[in-house]
Motif scaffolding. Structure first.
Motif, mmCIF file in Angstrom:
data_model
loop_
_atom_site.group_PDB
_atom_site.id
_atom_site.type_symbol
_atom_site.label_atom_id
_atom_site.label_comp_id
_atom_site.label_asym_id
_atom_site.label_seq_id
_atom_site.Cartn_x
_atom_site.Cartn_y
_atom_site.Cartn_z
ATOM 1 N N ARG A 1 6.610 30.058 57.959
ATOM 2 C CA ARG A 1 6.981 31.179 57.088
ATOM 3 C C ARG A 1 6.626 30.884 55.629
ATOM 4 N N SER B 1 2.903 30.947 55.198
ATOM 5 C CA SER B 1 2.427 32.317 55.380
ATOM 6 C C SER B 1 2.767 33.193 54.181
ATOM 7 N N PHE C 1 -0.968 36.592 57.952
ATOM 8 C CA PHE C 1 0.088 35.880 57.233
ATOM 9 C C PHE C 1 1.404 36.653 57.281
ATOM 10 N N ALA D 1 2.891 36.329 60.718
ATOM 11 C CA ALA D 1 3.363 34.954 60.892
ATOM 12 C C ALA D 1 4.655 34.710 60.116
ATOM 13 N N ALA D 2 4.742 35.276 58.915
ATOM 14 C CA ALA D 2 5.962 35.098 58.116
ATOM 15 C C ALA D 2 7.153 35.782 58.777
ATOM 16 N N TYR E 1 -1.344 31.268 64.679
ATOM 17 C CA TYR E 1 -1.377 31.946 63.373
ATOM 18 C C TYR E 1 -2.278 31.204 62.389
ATOM 19 N N SER F 1 -5.597 33.097 60.890
ATOM 20 C CA SER F 1 -5.733 33.288 59.440
ATOM 21 C C SER F 1 -6.916 32.488 58.909
ATOM 22 N N ILE G 1 -0.630 25.305 57.682
ATOM 23 C CA ILE G 1 0.028 25.694 58.943
ATOM 24 C C ILE G 1 -0.491 24.822 60.083
#
Length: 183
Positions: free
Chosen positions: A12, A15, A58, A61-62, A75, A79, A164
Motif C-alpha cells: 500500500r 503503491s 497502483f 494495489a493500494a 501488482y 505496474s 514492491i
C-alpha cells in the motif's frame, strides 16, 4: 529512511507513492497543455496512457494491499510493465527528436482521425513509427526536452514497482503488510 527501512514499506505504501507520482506527472502534462498551450503529439498521448495505466494498477494495489508474495509480485509486475512501456515510448520519442531534419518521418494524419478509421493495432504501429510532429521540440528545461523529462519521470516512477517486487521476493512471508521484523 535506511535501505532496510525501505524494504519494510507495505504494498500500500509503495503503491500510494507510485500513484501520487503518477498524479504529479499528469498534473504537469495537463498544465503544460492547458496553461502552457503545448499540444500533445501522438507519442505524448501514449506516454500519458502509460502513466494512467501505472496509476490504475497502483490505485488497485493500494486499495487491495495484498499481504502475500504472489499478490505483491502481481501488482509489482503489472505496474512495472506499464512503466517500462512508458520508458519505451519516451525513449522512442527522444530518438525521433534526435534525428537530423532530413531523416524525420513526414507528418501523418492526426491521432483522432487514425482512431476513427484504423484498427488499434495499425494506430499503435503508425504512432510508434513516428511522425514529423513528434520530432518537434517545443519546450526545453535545463536543455532537456519534454520526452527527456518524461523518461526521467518514468525512471523515478520505476522505483515504486521495484520496491514492491523487492518486498515480495526478499522478505519472509507475511511481512509485506508493513510490520517490522524483530531485530
Amino acid at each position: 529512511m535506511s535501505r532496510a527501512g525501505l524494504r519494510h514499506l507495505s504494498v500500500r505504501q509503495w503503491s500510494l507513492a507510485g500513484f501520487s507520482f503518477c498524479v504529479l506527472m499528469m498534473l504537469v502534462a495537463l498544465a503544460l497543455e492547458h496553461i502552457g498551450g503545448l499540444e500533445p503529439c501522438p507519442l505524448c498521448i501514449f506516454q500519458r496512457v502509460a502513466v494512467l495505466a501505472a496509476a490504475a494498477v497502483f490505485l488497485v494495489a493500494a486499495i487491495h494491499n495484498p499481504r502475500g508474495r504472489v499478490g505483491a509480485a502481481l501488482y509489482g509486475g503489472l505496474s512495472l510493465a506499464a512503466v517500462i512501456g512508458g520508458i519505451g515510448v519516451a525513449w522512442r520519442h527522444l530518438w525521433l527528436q534526435s534525428l537530423p531534419p532530413d531523416q524525420v518521418p513526414s507528418c501523418g494524419p492526426g491521432l483522432d482521425y487514425m482512431m476513427d478509421i484504423l484498427p488499434m493495432r495499425d494506430v499503435v504501429s503508425m504512432v510508434l513509427s513516428g511522425s514529423g510532429e513528434c520530432a518537434e521540440i517545443d519546450f526545453l528545461l535545463l536543455g532537456i526536452s519534454l520526452p527527456g523529462w518524461t523518461l526521467i519521470g518514468f525512471l523515478v516512477l520505476a522505483l515504486a514497482p521495484l520496491g514492491i517486487l523487492l518486498g515480495a521476493f526478499l522478505e519472509r512471508p507475511g511481512s509485506l503488510n508493513g510490520s517490522r521484523r524483530a531485530a
